[in-house]
Design an enzyme around this catalytic site. Structure first.
Site, mmCIF file in Angstrom:
data_model
loop_
_atom_site.group_PDB
_atom_site.id
_atom_site.type_symbol
_atom_site.label_atom_id
_atom_site.label_comp_id
_atom_site.label_asym_id
_atom_site.label_seq_id
_atom_site.Cartn_x
_atom_site.Cartn_y
_atom_site.Cartn_z
ATOM 1 N N CYS A 38 3.610 -14.920 -10.299
ATOM 2 C CA CYS A 38 2.431 -14.158 -9.888
ATOM 3 C C CYS A 38 2.658 -13.346 -8.623
ATOM 4 O O CYS A 38 3.224 -13.841 -7.644
ATOM 5 C CB CYS A 38 1.280 -15.135 -9.677
ATOM 6 S SG CYS A 38 -0.278 -14.347 -9.303
ATOM 7 N N CYS A 94 -5.575 -9.751 -13.478
ATOM 8 C CA CYS A 94 -6.079 -10.590 -14.570
ATOM 9 C C CYS A 94 -7.507 -11.035 -14.306
ATOM 10 O O CYS A 94 -8.329 -11.107 -15.210
ATOM 11 C CB CYS A 94 -5.173 -11.804 -14.759
ATOM 12 S SG CYS A 94 -4.851 -12.718 -13.250
ATOM 13 N N SER A 138 0.856 -1.178 0.000
ATOM 14 C CA SER A 138 0.000 0.000 0.000
ATOM 15 C C SER A 138 0.885 1.217 0.000
ATOM 16 O O SER A 138 2.032 1.158 0.433
ATOM 17 C CB SER A 138 -0.863 -0.012 1.263
ATOM 18 O OG SER A 138 -1.620 1.167 1.337
ATOM 19 N N CYS A 160 -1.797 -9.933 -7.551
ATOM 20 C CA CYS A 160 -2.428 -8.619 -7.607
ATOM 21 C C CYS A 160 -3.889 -8.690 -8.027
ATOM 22 O O CYS A 160 -4.631 -7.771 -7.730
ATOM 23 C CB CYS A 160 -1.664 -7.673 -8.531
ATOM 24 S SG CYS A 160 -1.867 -8.003 -10.275
ATOM 25 N N ARG A 220 -0.501 -4.385 -6.770
ATOM 26 C CA ARG A 220 -1.757 -4.904 -6.207
ATOM 27 C C ARG A 220 -2.883 -4.073 -6.761
ATOM 28 O O ARG A 220 -2.729 -2.865 -6.965
ATOM 29 C CB ARG A 220 -1.698 -4.787 -4.664
ATOM 30 C CG ARG A 220 -2.858 -5.381 -3.931
ATOM 31 C CD ARG A 220 -2.815 -6.907 -3.956
ATOM 32 N NE ARG A 220 -3.828 -7.487 -3.075
ATOM 33 C CZ ARG A 220 -5.063 -7.817 -3.440
ATOM 34 N NH1 ARG A 220 -5.449 -7.607 -4.661
ATOM 35 N NH2 ARG A 220 -5.899 -8.348 -2.571
ATOM 36 N N CYS A 278 -0.423 -7.387 -16.869
ATOM 37 C CA CYS A 278 0.097 -8.151 -15.741
ATOM 38 C C CYS A 278 1.447 -7.596 -15.327
ATOM 39 O O CYS A 278 2.366 -7.572 -16.144
ATOM 40 C CB CYS A 278 0.236 -9.625 -16.101
ATOM 41 S SG CYS A 278 0.980 -10.581 -14.770
ATOM 42 N N THR A 327 -6.992 2.031 4.306
ATOM 43 C CA THR A 327 -6.566 1.259 5.479
ATOM 44 C C THR A 327 -7.442 1.543 6.682
ATOM 45 O O THR A 327 -7.871 0.635 7.390
ATOM 46 C CB THR A 327 -5.109 1.589 5.833
ATOM 47 O OG1 THR A 327 -4.349 1.677 4.646
ATOM 48 C CG2 THR A 327 -4.531 0.533 6.725
#
Lengths: 244, 776
Positions: free
Chosen positions: B745, B751, B289, B748, B534, B721, B570
């Site tokens: 991977c 996709c 974040s 995130c 992310r 991606c 958050t």
């Protein structure tokens, strides 16, 4: 017969390490730590020997600060029966570890001591050999196959050496250090992890074991390896230094 | 038999002794076939010992999954449902998780004890299990009747005999056989080869197994009918552990919920068992974040956070907002008010929260991925199932195979983060968006790097946001640059996933951004410490689903409480976790309803805050300038009291234009100083997955990439991606084929969101894999 397995808490193998800005070592703050992969293989081998009925108990041993207890709990979750933690914050080099292991072997009297061949943080590959020397026990290092014979009290160890595979027959008690191809360590299951949380871990200090931890080594500097230089394309397959 | 015992013991050392003894005992006693209840008390007595774990653990640890599964099965009356249980088993061969699309199912690992005589490629599990039931009738009666009929008294008492059933078992056989069959199907879940049997019809010699069971009189009769088919297991070798509350995801929302629950337990003098499962290798490993943290929720949760040395130490010192063009930066009035906020690393904060939670008695299990939801007969969620570990790429079991564990909770809280895999399934299943007429969720992809820069350029607490270049005026997105402590700087780029140009490459836009003349000097001479990506939700108020489902609730970004204009989620995630915990405590302690969570949300500051912020993001539907104008109107004039609520445009996956309407974008090569290529960045994310496991990115229809994605959209997944999981490589004939590098991977979920036909399904890989963020 009891088997003692020495395990080490190291920086996790998947973490990309950095050198500290003051060059005294590698950044270990906030970095994931876990059991040394070779130690996992050693523990797995000990558990398999116990499960085949040739041993009665597997004792996991680790040395270091209090956080080592986490690694020992993982070992207990994998299936070790007991765990021993030697509590010390001093920097532990292979000889000190070997001396501590010797003291613990004198206390526990196992028939077999299994270790990983090396730790992935220092890549020393010395502890197993040193402790075998201190104990005056036979050693089978870089084991890729271990077969125990209870009646004859020998261990047949296939070692991975530079030239191929060497098979040794060791009288027990012996020291074995494990190499990568020995086995695939099992996963610790969730219920076992839960149970391991409540198991008691015996604590020792180096003083109690009458071992003085003094180091003959001093780390002067830690730097990153030099960046790869670009290659030079040669126009013919002759001596590269004749170019330019 | 003994070989089985030893093999099995390898995986479950704790039952070693009990299994060995029980197995040998049942060999001796061979009950007659037609004996009734007193038939083989010995073998029956052995069964509880076989199934129960040793009693060290205070929790009820039954290896046979109890009431849940069987009662569920009794409910499913329609024949077609048996093989498509709520575990969302893919229905066609093509989506078989373990074989490459189109390939026939492979044979399981032959090192396992037995093979079926018929040679069907079934796993050998059940063979093993069947050996425990030497007596056909006794076993079948035991298992199929009382066991399934009486869902309430199912747990085996470790020492006693199983419940005695009435002699009217036979009459019930017909009812039970059906669910019984499905029972085993459901046990083996969606991850083993069994489903191929049931769902694809790949059965013994074409006979429909369902019918054979209906005819037979007990599951073991199937054995004779099916000519050696011994693939059904009546007992699940999955263990089941009970908790009061199970939380999926050790992020800000999940940990806040867990901490709040334990706090309330302490206040009221009650004790509730709380378990948090986390798919990352450690707490904080999958947390990424910005982050400019508003401590509002933390002040409510842990007011002593400063004294307890939370890693929150850099207050915001300056706040800038720039509109970038190719060469210039124009300072705009800053819409944010970050006074009192801190620049932090959320990964570190979550790690600290994990320690606090454990101190309060929460059990946190990192490295375990929740892969399935468990339901009971009334379609109520009763817990989750963790992934099987040690499955090889072709679906066979590896040497160190470990069955998943069932974690049953009276309340299940899903805190998986944005586009959580289980949360999405539940939203679809219980129609949670339709319930409150919420719109679809919209998303953005955030890509971030943490740099260590020169001391002279570092200003702790400095906050910068930019808009504009390099994105065009139709694409919503921008960058952030926050100075943390220790010369560390978080720099990132966020691109809304409703972009239209299929040639857009968010990663490359980020690298391009770093070359801007105002940004580049700051980063030059520095080193990148970590990289990650992310998705985040941008739907805001309009997209909040009804977050309560039977048996639990969805908290945090899985529901979607991010405040888009503030770019903060958050604090709302943490608050939602706390509110859910309060509702859950009410349910468990006072017998109230989980719906209280929804009411709590509506009465809290989350609602008020998100309501005021609801129109900012939809305003950008028409482009950057209208968006800025409308936002300015909202912020300075209407101040959140707008009478209208703007709606979102098309869902992200539908917003992509076909490739022929756009031309490929040109990106320059990375220079290695400020910009980098994907492999270098991936290396810095510490991402790692066990290589020998089935790909966790599943294509619902493997033909679609070749038929739709590539020709119509030019393969957008190879561009959006951030980990280069999807690549179109030419095969032997020169045809471009999709290749999935699942081990890259970053989890995130881009996709899963952006695929035009929603063909890519992100499922959870083996626990412990994925990125290893520590300062993100």
């Amino acid at each position: 017969m009891k088997i003692m397995v020495a395990i080490k808490r190291v920086v996790d193998y998947a973490v990309k390490i950095r050198v500290k800005s003051d060059k005294t070592g590698v950044e270990t703050q906030n970095v994931k730590m876990s059991m040394n992969p070779f130690c996992e293989i050693a523990l797995e081998e000990a558990l398999r020997i116990r499960e085949s009925g040739l041993a009665s108990e597997v004792v996991a041993v680790s040395m270091g600060p209090t956080q080592c207890v986490d690694t020992l709990r993982t070992g207990l979750a994998m299936g070790a029966d007991r765990a021993i933690h030697v509590d010390t914050t001093a920097a532990l080099y292979p000889l000190s570890v070997a001396k501590l292991l010797k003291a613990l072997v004198d206390v526990e009297k196992p028939g077999l001591l299994i270790l990983g061949k090396q730790a992935i943080d220092d890549d020393c590959n010395q502890t197993g050999q040193m402790v075998a020397g201190l104990l005056d026990w036979p050693q089978g290092t870089f084991a890729s196959k271990v077969v125990l014979d209870k009646e004859k009290q020998v261990a047949t160890v296939e070692r991975e050496v530079d030239g191929g595979l060497e098979t040794l027959c060791l009288d027990l008690p012996a020291v074995i250090t494990t190499d990568l191809r020995l086995n695939q360590p099992r996963y610790a299951t969730l219920p076992n992890i839960m149970k391991a949380k409540s198991k008691v871990i015996k604590k020792f200090t180096p003083q109690e074991l009458n071992v003085e931890i003094k180091s003959d080594l001093e780390v002067v500097q830690v730097t990153e390896p030099p960046k790869r230089k670009a290659g030079v394309i040669v126009s013919f397959c002759g001596r590269a230094d004749r170019q330019a | 038999m003994l070989t089985y015992a030893t093999k099995r013991c390898r995986f479950n050392p704790a039952v070693n002794s009990s299994l060995a003894t029980s197995v040998s005992c049942s060999q001796k006693s061979s009950p007659s076939a037609d004996s009734s209840e007193n038939s083989s008390p010995l073998s029956l007595a052995m069964m509880p010992r076989l199934f129960s774990k040793s009693n060290h653990h205070p929790r009820t640890c039954t290896t046979v999954s109890s009431s849940s599964s069987s009662t569920y099965l009794l409910n499913s009356t329609s024949s077609t449902d048996h093989f498509e249980p709520h575990t969302q088993v893919p229905s066609s061969t093509s989506s078989d998780p373990f074989s490459s699309p189109g390939a026939p199912p492979k044979r399981p690992n032959t090192t396992y004890p037995t093979r079926t005589k018929s040679g069907y490629p079934f796993f050998c599990y059940s063979d093993i299990n069947l050996r425990f039931f030497p007596s056909q009738t006794a076993a079948s009666r035991f298992l199929s009747s009382g066991y399934l009929l009486n869902p309430t008294n199912l747990s085996f008492s470790p020492s006693g005999f199983p419940p005695k059933h009435s002699s009217s078992t036979n009459s019930n056989q017909t009812v039970n056989r059906y669910p019984f069959f499905g029972y085993s199907a459901r046990f083996f879940g969606s991850q083993t080869t069994v489903n191929r049997i049931f769902s694809s019809g790949y059965l013994l010699g074409g006979t429909n197994l369902r019918n054979s069971i209906r005819i037979g009189s007990g599951f073991l009769k199937v054995q004779s009918l099916a000519g050696g088919l011994r693939s059904f297991s009546s007992e699940s070798d999955r263990e089941s552990i009970d908790y009061d509350v199970v939380v999926v995801g050790a992020g800000p929302a999940g940990l806040s919920a867990a901490i709040r629950l334990k706090q309330m337990c302490q206040e009221k003098g009650v004790d509730l068992s709380v378990c948090v499962v986390e798919k990352g290798a450690e707490v904080g490993a999958h947390i990424l974040s910005g982050n400019v943290f508003e401590p509002r929720a933390l002040d409510e949760l842990l007011p002593q956070w400063k004294q307890e040395e939370a890693p929150i130490s850099v207050p915001v010192s300056s706040d800038k907002f720039w509109l970038l063009t190719k060469d210039h930066a124009f300072s705009l009035p800053c819409p944010f008010d970050n006074k009192g906020n801190y620049v932090i690393s959320l990964s570190q904060l979550v790690r600290w929260m994990g320690i606090k939670a454990e101190e309060l008695g929460v059990e946190i299990y990192p490295g375990f991925a929740a892969s399935e939801i468990l339901y009971d007969a009334n379609d109520k969620v009763i817990g989750i199932l963790t992934n099987d570990m040690g499955v090889a790429k072709d679906g066979s079991k590896r040497e160190n195979f470990q069955r998943g564990v069932e974690l049953k909770g009276r309340i299940t809280l899903l805190a998986e983060g944005c586009r959580g895999s289980l949360s999405e399934k539940l939203v679809k299943k219980y129609l949670l968006r339709e319930k409150v007429q919420a719109q679809h969720q919209t998303y953005a992809l955030g890509i971030k790097e943490v740099w260590e820069i020169d001391e002279s350029k570092h200003k702790p607490g400095s906050v910068l946001h930019t808009l504009g270049w390099p994105l065009d005026y139709k694409t919503y997105g921008g960058s952030f640059l926050y100075h943390m402590k220790d010369r560390q700087v978080s720099v990132g780029f966020v691109v809304a996933l409703n972009y239209q140009n299929p040639f857009l490459n968010p990663y490359k836009e980020f690298q391009k951004f770093k070359h801007h003349p105002v940004i580049k000097p700051l980063l030059e001479g520095g080193t990148v410490l970590q990289y990650g990506a992310r998705t985040l939700n941008e739907g805001g108020f309009q997209s909040i689903p009804y977050p309560v489902f039977p048996g639990g609730a969805i908290i945090g970004c899985s529901a979607g409480f991010l405040n888009v204009p503030k770019i903060k989620g958050t604090h709302t995630a943490m608050k939602s976790g706390m509110l859910a915990a309060e509702a859950a405590f009410g349910v468990l302690n006072e017998g109230s309803n989980m719906e209280a969570y929804w009411d709590n949300l509506k009465n809290s500051w989350i609602w008020e805050e998100l309501y005021k912020a609801r129109n900012y993001r939809p305003a950008f539907e028409h482009g950057l300038i209208p968006g800025l104008a409308l936002s300015a109107l909202e912020h300075y004039i209407l101040k959140g009291r707008s009478p209208l609520t703007l709606k979102h445009g098309k869902p992200d996956h539908e917003a992509t234009d076909v490739a022929k309407l756009h031309s490929p974008l040109q990106y320059s090569k990375p220079d290695g100083v400020v910009s980098f290529d994907v492999p270098t960045s991936l290396y810095r994310s510490n991402t790692n997955h066990e290589h020998d496991q089935p790909a966790h990115l599943r294509l619902r229809d493997p033909k679609i990439p070749g038929l739709v994605n590539l020709p119509d959209y030019a393969g957008p997944e190879s561009r959006y991606c951030p980990a280069r999981v999807y690549e179109y490589n030419p095969d032997e004939e020169g045809q471009l084929k999709l290749h999935i590098n699942a081990q890259n991977c970053l989890h995130c979920k881009a996709c899963d969101i952006k695929d035009p036909k929603q063909n890519i399904e992100w499922t959870v890989p083996e626990g412990g894999g994925g990125p290893g963020y520590s300062i993100m």
